[in-house]
Design a protein around this motif. Structure first.
Motif, PDB file in Angstrom:
ATOM      1  N   TYR A   1       5.833  16.188   3.164  1.00 38.93           N
ATOM      2  CA  TYR A   1       5.862  17.205   2.123  1.00 38.93           C
ATOM      3  C   TYR A   1       4.466  17.782   1.990  1.00 38.93           C
ATOM      4  O   TYR A   1       3.554  17.132   1.492  1.00 38.93           O
ATOM      5  CB  TYR A   1       6.323  16.569   0.805  1.00 38.93           C
ATOM      6  CG  TYR A   1       6.522  17.539  -0.322  1.00 38.93           C
ATOM      7  CD1 TYR A   1       7.596  18.421  -0.315  1.00 38.93           C
ATOM      8  CD2 TYR A   1       5.654  17.558  -1.396  1.00 38.93           C
ATOM      9  CE1 TYR A   1       7.792  19.308  -1.360  1.00 38.93           C
ATOM     10  CE2 TYR A   1       5.838  18.433  -2.448  1.00 38.93           C
ATOM     11  CZ  TYR A   1       6.912  19.312  -2.422  1.00 38.93           C
ATOM     12  OH  TYR A   1       7.112  20.187  -3.457  1.00 38.93           O
ATOM     13  N   ARG A   2       4.268  19.000   2.464  1.00 38.62           N
ATOM     14  CA  ARG A   2       2.937  19.594   2.485  1.00 38.62           C
ATOM     15  C   ARG A   2       2.471  19.953   1.077  1.00 38.62           C
ATOM     16  O   ARG A   2       3.225  20.514   0.299  1.00 38.62           O
ATOM     17  CB  ARG A   2       2.938  20.849   3.350  1.00 38.62           C
ATOM     18  CG  ARG A   2       3.490  20.605   4.715  1.00 38.62           C
ATOM     19  CD  ARG A   2       2.621  20.704   5.907  1.00 38.62           C
ATOM     20  NE  ARG A   2       1.226  20.894   5.763  1.00 38.62           N
ATOM     21  CZ  ARG A   2       0.526  21.687   6.564  1.00 38.62           C
ATOM     22  NH1 ARG A   2       1.103  22.376   7.497  1.00 38.62           N
ATOM     23  NH2 ARG A   2      -0.765  21.778   6.429  1.00 38.62           N
ATOM     24  N   VAL A   3       1.248  19.611   0.793  1.00 39.11           N
ATOM     25  CA  VAL A   3       0.627  19.913  -0.489  1.00 39.11           C
ATOM     26  C   VAL A   3      -0.763  20.489  -0.246  1.00 39.11           C
ATOM     27  O   VAL A   3      -1.290  20.416   0.860  1.00 39.11           O
ATOM     28  CB  VAL A   3       0.512  18.660  -1.391  1.00 39.11           C
ATOM     29  CG1 VAL A   3       1.882  18.127  -1.756  1.00 39.11           C
ATOM     30  CG2 VAL A   3      -0.332  17.591  -0.734  1.00 39.11           C
ATOM     31  N   PHE A   4      -1.338  21.047  -1.288  1.00 38.49           N
ATOM     32  CA  PHE A   4      -2.713  21.518  -1.190  1.00 38.49           C
ATOM     33  C   PHE A   4      -3.641  20.313  -1.145  1.00 38.49           C
ATOM     34  O   PHE A   4      -3.420  19.327  -1.848  1.00 38.49           O
ATOM     35  CB  PHE A   4      -3.072  22.375  -2.407  1.00 38.49           C
ATOM     36  CG  PHE A   4      -2.415  23.714  -2.414  1.00 38.49           C
ATOM     37  CD1 PHE A   4      -2.920  24.759  -1.657  1.00 38.49           C
ATOM     38  CD2 PHE A   4      -1.273  23.934  -3.165  1.00 38.49           C
ATOM     39  CE1 PHE A   4      -2.303  25.999  -1.654  1.00 38.49           C
ATOM     40  CE2 PHE A   4      -0.649  25.161  -3.167  1.00 38.49           C
ATOM     41  CZ  PHE A   4      -1.163  26.198  -2.414  1.00 38.49           C
ATOM     42  N   PRO A   5      -4.685  20.376  -0.342  1.00 38.40           N
ATOM     43  CA  PRO A   5      -5.661  19.285  -0.362  1.00 38.40           C
ATOM     44  C   PRO A   5      -6.406  19.277  -1.687  1.00 38.40           C
ATOM     45  O   PRO A   5      -6.433  20.284  -2.406  1.00 38.40           O
ATOM     46  CB  PRO A   5      -6.598  19.622   0.802  1.00 38.40           C
ATOM     47  CG  PRO A   5      -6.443  21.088   1.007  1.00 38.40           C
ATOM     48  CD  PRO A   5      -5.051  21.434   0.584  1.00 38.40           C
ATOM     49  N   ARG A   6      -6.997  18.152  -2.009  1.00 41.87           N
ATOM     50  CA  ARG A   6      -7.753  18.066  -3.266  1.00 41.87           C
ATOM     51  C   ARG A   6      -8.915  19.049  -3.276  1.00 41.87           C
ATOM     52  O   ARG A   6      -9.278  19.582  -4.314  1.00 41.87           O
ATOM     53  CB  ARG A   6      -8.271  16.646  -3.454  1.00 41.87           C
ATOM     54  CG  ARG A   6      -7.174  15.686  -3.778  1.00 41.87           C
ATOM     55  CD  ARG A   6      -7.734  14.322  -4.157  1.00 41.87           C
ATOM     56  NE  ARG A   6      -6.631  13.419  -4.398  1.00 41.87           N
ATOM     57  CZ  ARG A   6      -6.404  12.319  -3.725  1.00 41.87           C
ATOM     58  NH1 ARG A   6      -7.233  11.949  -2.771  1.00 41.87           N
ATOM     59  NH2 ARG A   6      -5.370  11.563  -3.999  1.00 41.87           N
TER      60      ARG A   6
ATOM     61  N   MET B   1       0.845  -1.171   0.000  1.00 39.15           N
ATOM     62  CA  MET B   1       0.000   0.000   0.000  1.00 39.15           C
ATOM     63  C   MET B   1       0.900   1.247   0.000  1.00 39.15           C
ATOM     64  O   MET B   1       1.847   1.336   0.744  1.00 39.15           O
ATOM     65  CB  MET B   1      -0.915  -0.004   1.220  1.00 39.15           C
ATOM     66  CG  MET B   1      -1.790   1.222   1.277  1.00 39.15           C
ATOM     67  SD  MET B   1      -2.853   1.275   2.716  1.00 39.15           S
ATOM     68  CE  MET B   1      -4.138   0.205   2.182  1.00 39.15           C
ATOM     69  N   VAL B   2       0.550   2.208  -0.824  1.00 40.20           N
ATOM     70  CA  VAL B   2       1.318   3.444  -0.933  1.00 40.20           C
ATOM     71  C   VAL B   2       0.598   4.545  -0.154  1.00 40.20           C
ATOM     72  O   VAL B   2      -0.612   4.725  -0.277  1.00 40.20           O
ATOM     73  CB  VAL B   2       1.454   3.859  -2.418  1.00 40.20           C
ATOM     74  CG1 VAL B   2       2.163   5.186  -2.538  1.00 40.20           C
ATOM     75  CG2 VAL B   2       2.166   2.781  -3.209  1.00 40.20           C
ATOM     76  N   THR B   3       1.358   5.289   0.638  1.00 36.45           N
ATOM     77  CA  THR B   3       0.788   6.395   1.403  1.00 36.45           C
ATOM     78  C   THR B   3       0.434   7.536   0.461  1.00 36.45           C
ATOM     79  O   THR B   3       1.211   7.874  -0.422  1.00 36.45           O
ATOM     80  CB  THR B   3       1.815   6.900   2.441  1.00 36.45           C
ATOM     81  OG1 THR B   3       2.186   5.814   3.271  1.00 36.45           O
ATOM     82  CG2 THR B   3       1.246   8.019   3.280  1.00 36.45           C
ATOM     83  N   SER B   4      -0.736   8.130   0.663  1.00 38.63           N
ATOM     84  CA  SER B   4      -1.122   9.254  -0.192  1.00 38.63           C
ATOM     85  C   SER B   4      -0.239  10.454   0.110  1.00 38.63           C
ATOM     86  O   SER B   4       0.261  10.615   1.220  1.00 38.63           O
ATOM     87  CB  SER B   4      -2.596   9.614   0.014  1.00 38.63           C
ATOM     88  OG  SER B   4      -2.771  10.206   1.272  1.00 38.63           O
ATOM     89  N   VAL B   5      -0.056  11.312  -0.884  1.00 36.14           N
ATOM     90  CA  VAL B   5       0.832  12.465  -0.743  1.00 36.14           C
ATOM     91  C   VAL B   5       0.342  13.413   0.357  1.00 36.14           C
ATOM     92  O   VAL B   5       1.129  14.087   0.994  1.00 36.14           O
ATOM     93  CB  VAL B   5       1.029  13.188  -2.089  1.00 36.14           C
ATOM     94  CG1 VAL B   5      -0.239  13.924  -2.496  1.00 36.14           C
ATOM     95  CG2 VAL B   5       2.210  14.123  -2.039  1.00 36.14           C
TER      96      VAL B   5
ATOM     97  N   GLN C   1       3.526  30.479   4.333  1.00 37.62           N
ATOM     98  CA  GLN C   1       3.087  30.351   5.723  1.00 37.62           C
ATOM     99  C   GLN C   1       2.328  29.050   5.954  1.00 37.62           C
ATOM    100  O   GLN C   1       2.477  28.427   7.000  1.00 37.62           O
ATOM    101  CB  GLN C   1       2.202  31.541   6.113  1.00 37.62           C
ATOM    102  CG  GLN C   1       2.954  32.842   6.224  1.00 37.62           C
ATOM    103  CD  GLN C   1       2.024  34.026   6.411  1.00 37.62           C
ATOM    104  OE1 GLN C   1       0.826  33.968   6.123  1.00 37.62           O
ATOM    105  NE2 GLN C   1       2.584  35.128   6.893  1.00 37.62           N
ATOM    106  N   ARG C   2       1.540  28.626   4.989  1.00 31.86           N
ATOM    107  CA  ARG C   2       0.708  27.417   5.153  1.00 31.86           C
ATOM    108  C   ARG C   2       1.479  26.133   4.858  1.00 31.86           C
ATOM    109  O   ARG C   2       1.409  25.172   5.621  1.00 31.86           O
ATOM    110  CB  ARG C   2      -0.525  27.508   4.240  1.00 31.86           C
ATOM    111  CG  ARG C   2      -1.428  26.303   4.313  1.00 31.86           C
ATOM    112  CD  ARG C   2      -2.035  26.163   5.671  1.00 31.86           C
ATOM    113  NE  ARG C   2      -2.939  25.024   5.713  1.00 31.86           N
ATOM    114  CZ  ARG C   2      -3.043  24.207   6.737  1.00 31.86           C
ATOM    115  NH1 ARG C   2      -2.326  24.398   7.812  1.00 31.86           N
ATOM    116  NH2 ARG C   2      -3.887  23.208   6.689  1.00 31.86           N
ATOM    117  N   LEU C   3       2.206  26.108   3.746  1.00 28.48           N
ATOM    118  CA  LEU C   3       2.872  24.871   3.334  1.00 28.48           C
ATOM    119  C   LEU C   3       4.322  24.786   3.789  1.00 28.48           C
ATOM    120  O   LEU C   3       4.921  23.718   3.753  1.00 28.48           O
ATOM    121  CB  LEU C   3       2.827  24.720   1.810  1.00 28.48           C
ATOM    122  CG  LEU C   3       1.459  24.661   1.145  1.00 28.48           C
ATOM    123  CD1 LEU C   3       1.615  24.440  -0.347  1.00 28.48           C
ATOM    124  CD2 LEU C   3       0.581  23.606   1.769  1.00 28.48           C
TER     125      LEU C   3
END
Length: 111
Positions: free
Chosen positions: A10-15, A1-5, A57-59
């Motif tokens: 590594y912070r990303v924007f939510p979908r 199983m692969v962990t979702s990004v 500031q957020r990511l």
């Protein structure tokens, strides 16, 4: 199983960016808007560094233009009271470096 990004360090924007998150994390303060207005001469130049600041500031990092959800760009544009004619443009590497050099020191970072 692969962990979702979304679940990695590594912070990303939510979908899907929720309205609460827009107002909580991506609304520039009066001080941030005043500082941006002092440092810029056009509306496009006002939007880009303000958006970069809120994303940093957020990511905790600078994001490429294609990563930023349109709803976040639109929210920052409305907060700055910019007209709809201020288009979402893709910034080149040179523009991103200039904006990073402008925004990073305000956050206590060196660039």
């Amino acid at each position: 199983m692969v962990t979702s990004v979304e679940r990695t360090a590594y912070r990303v924007f939510p979908r899907l960016v929720m309205t609460r998150e827009l107002y909580l994390f991506y609304s520039p303060s009066a001080e941030e808007m005043a500082r941006a207005r002092e440092k810029t001469d056009t509306d496009e130049h006002l939007r880009a560094p303000t958006l970069a600041l809120k994303i940093l500031q957020r990511l905790g990092r600078f994001a490429k233009s294609r990563e930023v959800p349109p709803v976040v760009v639109e929210h920052v544009r409305r907060c700055l009271e910019l007209g709809e004619d201020v288009m979402r443009s893709r910034l080149g590497a040179e523009d991103r470096a200039r904006i990073a050099a402008q925004v990073a020191p305000a956050q206590g970072l060196t660039w």
